[in-house]
Design an enzyme around this catalytic site. Structure first.
Site, PDB file in Angstrom:
ATOM      1  N   LYS A  22       0.849  -1.210   0.000  1.00 63.93           N
ATOM      2  CA  LYS A  22       0.000   0.000   0.000  1.00 63.93           C
ATOM      3  C   LYS A  22       0.876   1.248   0.000  1.00 63.93           C
ATOM      4  CE  LYS A  22      -1.678   1.559   4.022  1.00 63.93           C
ATOM      5  NZ  LYS A  22      -1.352   2.948   4.387  1.00 63.93           N
ATOM      6  N   ASN A  23       1.875   1.275   0.872  1.00 67.10           N
ATOM      7  CA  ASN A  23       2.668   2.490   1.058  1.00 67.10           C
ATOM      8  C   ASN A  23       3.683   2.738  -0.046  1.00 67.10           C
ATOM      9  OD1 ASN A  23       1.153   2.967   3.264  1.00 67.10           O
ATOM     10  ND2 ASN A  23       2.706   2.401   4.765  1.00 67.10           N
ATOM     11  N   ARG A  93      -4.558  10.791   4.798  1.00 66.11           N
ATOM     12  CA  ARG A  93      -3.461  11.755   4.908  1.00 66.11           C
ATOM     13  C   ARG A  93      -2.472  11.638   3.767  1.00 66.11           C
ATOM     14  NH1 ARG A  93      -2.580  14.149   9.244  1.00 66.11           N
ATOM     15  NH2 ARG A  93      -0.443  14.439   8.626  1.00 66.11           N
ATOM     16  N   CYS A 117      -5.095  12.852  13.415  1.00 67.21           N
ATOM     17  CA  CYS A 117      -4.916  11.425  13.130  1.00 67.21           C
ATOM     18  C   CYS A 117      -4.886  10.656  14.446  1.00 67.21           C
ATOM     19  CB  CYS A 117      -3.609  11.210  12.377  1.00 67.21           C
ATOM     20  SG  CYS A 117      -3.289   9.481  12.043  1.00 67.21           S
ATOM     21  N   ARG A 122       0.721  14.707  13.376  1.00 68.30           N
ATOM     22  CA  ARG A 122       1.418  14.421  12.109  1.00 68.30           C
ATOM     23  C   ARG A 122       1.534  15.680  11.273  1.00 68.30           C
ATOM     24  NH1 ARG A 122      -0.845   8.909   9.641  1.00 68.30           N
ATOM     25  NH2 ARG A 122       1.085   9.011   8.435  1.00 68.30           N
ATOM     26  N   ASP A 309       4.906   0.613  12.104  1.00 69.51           N
ATOM     27  CA  ASP A 309       3.660   0.003  11.618  1.00 69.51           C
ATOM     28  C   ASP A 309       3.508  -1.447  12.053  1.00 69.51           C
ATOM     29  OD1 ASP A 309       3.675   1.828   8.441  1.00 69.51           O
ATOM     30  OD2 ASP A 309       3.175   2.432  10.483  1.00 69.51           O
ATOM     31  N   ARG A 401      -8.457  -0.515   5.189  1.00 73.40           N
ATOM     32  CA  ARG A 401      -7.610   0.492   4.554  1.00 73.40           C
ATOM     33  C   ARG A 401      -6.247  -0.071   4.180  1.00 73.40           C
ATOM     34  NH1 ARG A 401      -7.401   6.166   7.396  1.00 73.40           N
ATOM     35  NH2 ARG A 401      -6.162   6.400   5.485  1.00 73.40           N
TER      36      ARG A 401
END
Ligand code: EPZ
Length: 422
Positions: A22-23, A93, A117, A122, A309, A401
């Site tokens: 995802k990132n 974000r 958040c 952040r 994470d 998500r």
């Protein structure tokens, strides 16, 4: 609103294939803005965040289509509305990473300032600082960041470090902008995350001139234009780490396919120290839990350190360790919404500033719990797999998500998990 119902404890077995990152996908989708024409991203996971980002790109004027084989086509021939609307940005974000590419491509961008958040404060001050160093004029107007260039961006020497070290999306924003800036840019204290390496490799495939990829010093020689690209994203190391913890917390053995251990050395090292075996094999590994989970100290750091994470998932596992552990969160010091929920499942966790002291317990007891953010919800699902009884996880839209239909990936491994609409 959907919930998960999880029966525990279970023993897992079998194999699972890890999805694309995802990132890595999100900034690579933003990079498509830089080159007019049709780019394709392969392996982007089927997640709500990817759909929201596609919606954002469509708002800018791009056309985004997804084919049955999962290929994401992003046609950025037209980018005639360089505005990231509040209604979309407030949902995710990571939308902020359109700012750099829009500025470089259109000479102007208006992007809603991201709001609060669940994982803590952040700010984006470093993003703006870096873009100003590239000669952008930036001001805030009605909650929107308005950024402009006169005659294009200009290369510069930029120190991009902040109070917690490097910034991942800040590096992505400045790196993408610098590819079309006049002259050379040096980014010092750049993030070295594998997702940034993937982005830089993708940009070089589009015709950018980036050196020092994977190191904290990136050197970019600006070019006049970039070409559309076809690019396959890397496997998701955080998803892989989550499944590794699933094996460890249930004392099971499972096979992970399509995961790159070279991007996860801090995680694998920590797992081995607590007694879990991680055996590499072609394109993946076999993870085997241990009867006695040894306690450990974990401190989150920018890559190649231990990823924030995976902090929540490791906390759920160390709650069952044979002894006391401590977790120090050095990236998002307030990222502990899962602590109270895990304590509801009879864990023995005590928060002390940016740290949590974990007194290992013999077993977790099922309970109804509330997800608060993406990784916290993953930790609650893992705890549910090991806990005695029926765990109900509420607000699972958080987990959608970042994990593609996780219940359909866990059930074939033997998990008793169902999604129910309430
Ligand atoms: C990325 O967020 C990831 N998101 C996050 O993953 C991840 O937790 C984080 O990097 C750290 O690894 C995506 O890639 C989409 P940062 P990002 O800027 O880039 C401070 C997930 O679960 N900071 O590296 O937003 C900041 O407050 C998500 O998938 C400033 O002070 O994180 C934090 O303390 C959650 N000023 C630290 O730096 C800035 O301008 C690192 O944040 C920018 C950041």
């Amino acid at each position: 609103m959907d919930i998960f119902r999880i029966e525990g404890p279970v023993l897992l077995a079998g194999s699972v294939s890890i999805k694309g990152s995802k990132n890595a996908s999100l900034p690579i989708m933003a990079a498509a803005i830089l080159a007019g024409g049709e780019s394709s991203v392969f392996g982007a996971p089927d997640l709500s965040d990817i759909s929201v980002f596609s919606e954002l790109l469509e708002q800018l004027g791009c056309r985004v289509t997804k084919s049955p084989d999962g290929r994401l086509r992003i046609d950025s021939t037209v980018v005639d509305n360089p505005v990231g609307e509040y209604e979309v940005v407030r949902r995710m974000r990571a939308s902020i990473c359109i700012l750099g590419p829009l500025l470089a491509r259109c000479g102007r961008a208006e992007v809603s300032m991201p709001g609060g958040c669940a994982i803590g404060d952040r700010p984006i001050d470093i993003h703006l600082r870096g873009l100003r160093e590239l000669s952008a004029k930036i001001h805030l107007e009605n909650g929107y960041i308005v950024a402009e260039t006169q005659g294009g961006l200009a290369g510069a020497e930029i120190f991009l470090g902040g109070p917690f070290g490097s910034t991942v999306l800040g590096t992505a924003n400045v790196l993408m902008a610098a590819t079309l800036a006049k002259g050379r840019t040096t980014i010092e204290c750049a993030a070295c995350e594998p997702e940034i390496t993937d982005l830089a490799n993708c940009l070089n495939k589009m015709g950018a001139k980036i050196n020092g990829i994977g190191s904290p010093r990136l050197v970019i020689d600006g070019v006049r234009r970039l070409q559309p690209v076809e690019y396959e994203v890397i496997p998701d190391r955080i998803e892989a780490g989550t499944f590794m913890v699933a094996a460890a917390i249930t004392r099971s053995q499972i096979r992970l396919q399509n995961c790159r251990l070279t991007n996860m050395m801090a995680v694998v090292d920590k797992l081995r120290r607590i007694g879990v075996t991680v055996e590499p094999e072609d394109g993946g590994c076999v993870v085997a839990g241990t009867e006695r989970i040894r306690p450990a100290d974990v401190t989150t750091q920018p890559y190649p350190g231990f990823p924030t994470d995976l902090q929540a998932q490791f906390m759920a596992m160390l709650a069952l360790a044979d002894g006391n552990s401590i977790i120090v969160e050095k990236i998002f010091p307030d990222r502990f919404m899962h602590v109270a929920e895990l304590n509801r499942m009879a864990a023995n966790l005590r928060k002390e500033g940016p740290a949590v002291i974990i007194a290992g317990v013999k077993k977790l007891i099922a309970a109804p719990v509330m997800a608060s953010d993406l990784r916290a919800s993953a930790a609650l699902v893992l705890a549910g797999l090991a806990a005695e009884g029926t765990t109900i996880v509420n607000r699972i839209y958080h987990i959608d998500r970042g994990y593609e239909r996780i219940e359909e990936r866990l059930a074939p491994l033997g998990a008793k998990i169902t999604r129910e609409s309430m």
